[in-house]
Scaffold this motif. Structure first.
Motif, PDB file in Angstrom:
ATOM      1  N   UNK A 125      15.020  -0.006 -27.360  1.00  0.00           N
ATOM      2  CA  UNK A 125      14.419   0.968 -26.649  1.00  0.00           C
ATOM      3  C   UNK A 125      14.100   0.575 -25.347  1.00  0.00           C
ATOM      4  N   UNK A 126      14.443   1.594 -23.950  1.00  0.00           N
ATOM      5  CA  UNK A 126      14.441   1.308 -22.888  1.00  0.00           C
ATOM      6  C   UNK A 126      13.793   2.424 -22.002  1.00  0.00           C
ATOM      7  N   UNK A 127      13.232   2.078 -21.255  1.00  0.00           N
ATOM      8  CA  UNK A 127      12.460   3.007 -20.271  1.00  0.00           C
ATOM      9  C   UNK A 127      12.990   2.977 -18.845  1.00  0.00           C
ATOM     10  N   UNK A 128      13.269   3.969 -18.208  1.00  0.00           N
ATOM     11  CA  UNK A 128      13.705   4.370 -16.906  1.00  0.00           C
ATOM     12  C   UNK A 128      12.556   5.037 -16.119  1.00  0.00           C
ATOM     13  N   UNK A 129      11.348   4.798 -16.317  1.00  0.00           N
ATOM     14  CA  UNK A 129      10.008   5.200 -15.583  1.00  0.00           C
ATOM     15  C   UNK A 129      10.444   4.626 -14.024  1.00  0.00           C
ATOM     16  N   UNK A 130      10.041   5.331 -13.003  1.00  0.00           N
ATOM     17  CA  UNK A 130      10.194   5.145 -11.706  1.00  0.00           C
ATOM     18  C   UNK A 130      10.102   3.552 -11.128  1.00  0.00           C
ATOM     19  N   UNK A 131       8.981   2.768 -11.813  1.00  0.00           N
ATOM     20  CA  UNK A 131       8.740   1.575 -11.533  1.00  0.00           C
ATOM     21  C   UNK A 131       9.508   0.550 -12.192  1.00  0.00           C
ATOM     22  N   UNK A 132      10.390   0.837 -13.166  1.00  0.00           N
ATOM     23  CA  UNK A 132      11.117  -0.046 -13.877  1.00  0.00           C
ATOM     24  C   UNK A 132      12.225  -0.578 -13.178  1.00  0.00           C
ATOM     25  N   UNK A 133      13.105  -1.717 -13.290  1.00  0.00           N
ATOM     26  CA  UNK A 133      14.169  -2.488 -12.743  1.00  0.00           C
ATOM     27  C   UNK A 133      15.187  -1.332 -12.524  1.00  0.00           C
ATOM     28  N   UNK A 134      15.367  -0.596 -13.487  1.00  0.00           N
ATOM     29  CA  UNK A 134      16.235   0.695 -13.235  1.00  0.00           C
ATOM     30  C   UNK A 134      15.402   1.979 -13.577  1.00  0.00           C
ATOM     31  N   UNK A 135      15.034   2.507 -12.480  1.00  0.00           N
ATOM     32  CA  UNK A 135      14.026   3.736 -12.580  1.00  0.00           C
ATOM     33  C   UNK A 135      14.937   4.910 -12.187  1.00  0.00           C
ATOM     34  N   UNK A 136      14.337   5.949 -12.792  1.00  0.00           N
ATOM     35  CA  UNK A 136      14.893   7.490 -12.467  1.00  0.00           C
ATOM     36  C   UNK A 136      13.863   8.096 -11.340  1.00  0.00           C
ATOM     37  N   UNK A 137      13.647   9.250 -11.290  1.00  0.00           N
ATOM     38  CA  UNK A 137      12.592   9.849 -10.340  1.00  0.00           C
ATOM     39  C   UNK A 137      11.393  10.282 -10.927  1.00  0.00           C
ATOM     40  N   UNK A 138      11.536  10.303 -12.330  1.00  0.00           N
ATOM     41  CA  UNK A 138      10.520  10.536 -13.532  1.00  0.00           C
ATOM     42  C   UNK A 138      10.524   9.922 -14.671  1.00  0.00           C
TER      43      UNK A 138
END
Length: 306
Positions: A125-138
């Protein structure tokens, strides 16, 4: 496949593997609380095995002791970008007939013993929350698996259990990855390797400059560490954080409360995890991101070393 959040990614992976009411999932007590909340979302009970005092990830020998007839899965967390001891955990899962699901929400591109995190067990499981190493805008997340049947089930579960339009043969949730977030991630993904190399170089600089400093720097146990965060430990955290703040340096605490101490966990009767509790009272995250310069790392280190 994309889903709404990293929390959903964990919960959906558990649901897709048939883990729910009456089942137990062993996980780490030191993480964002969402790791355990995702287990509860799936209807299962989180069981906490304490962490290794140096690695700060779940201790394999304590996982083994926590196994009961109700245990169905192990959910290690690759905390701060440091891979958990996956060879040992995979061996336990194999010997004890347990499902292995990895929380890779802080570990994009990390490897454990040379093998990509998220590929050791049934799913990652991965997260792309904005503060992650790879982040989205939300908020955004993803589940990875090499099981075609599980992948097909997860595609249904994230989309209301639909097998085709307006046909819902099973329970599901609404957790699709938003198209805008997907577009942002697609544009940023080619830069991830370079960002990761920058993080590793800056972390190496911190380690060099903090040699002999009056703080403890958790060792790098695996070259696959991707340094989502750079935590140090000190029993005098408040004083050090204030000194850094006075020098214009912002720091954060990840995480100030071990998950078993959270009020939301009291319904699952968590076992005490003293090593995690002590770590939670001492960890302090120093600035670390690809835009940081070596001169800025040196400035932070000078304040710490005095």
């Amino acid at each position: 496949m994309g889903v709404g959040t990293g929390t959903d990614a964990i919960a959906l992976a558990l649901m897709g593997l048939g883990i729910g009411e009456g089942d137990e999932v062993i996980t780490s007590p030191l993480s964002a609380a969402y790791s355990a909340l995702a287990i509860m979302m799936a209807g299962a009970r989180p069981v906490f095995a304490d962490i290794d005092a140096e690695r700060l990830t779940i201790a394999p020998e304590l996982v083994e002791r926590a196994i009961t007839p109700k245990t169905k899965a192990i959910l290690p967390v690759h905390l701060y970008g440091q891979p958990a001891d996956m060879p040992a955990l995979a061996d336990i899962a194999r010997r004890r007939g347990l499902i292995l699901i990895e929380d890779c929400c802080q570990a994009h591109l990390a490897t454990a013993a040379g093998k990509p995190v998220g590929t050791w067990g049934a799913a990652g499981a991965f997260s792309f929350y904005p503060t992650k190493n790879l982040g989205a805008l939300g908020d955004a997340g993803a589940v990875i698996t090499n099981d075609a049947g599980l992948a097909a089930k997860l595609r249904r579960l994230r989309n209301g259990g639909q097998s085709s339009r307006y046909q819902h043969p099973e329970f599901g949730v609404n957790s699709r990855l938003d198209e805008m977030q997907a577009a942002i991630l697609r544009a940023r993904l080619p830069r991830l390797a370079g960002w990761t190399a920058a993080r590793r170089a800056l972390a190496a600089r911190y380690r060099e400059r903090l040699t002999g400093a009056p703080v403890h720097v958790p060792p790098e146990f695996d070259a696959g560490h991707v340094y989502h965060l750079f935590p140090i430990r000190t029993p005098d955290r408040d004083t050090l954080q204030a000194r850094l703040r006075d020098a214009g340096i912002e720091t954060l605490i990840h995480y100030p409360l071990a998950i078993p101490a959270q009020q939301a966990m009291q319904t699952v009767d968590p076992a005490p995890c003293p090593v995690a509790e002590q770590a939670a009272s001492q960890v302090l995250s120093l600035p670390l991101h690809p835009g940081l310069t070596t001169a800025e790392v040196d400035a932070v280190a000078r304040v710490i070393t005095g």
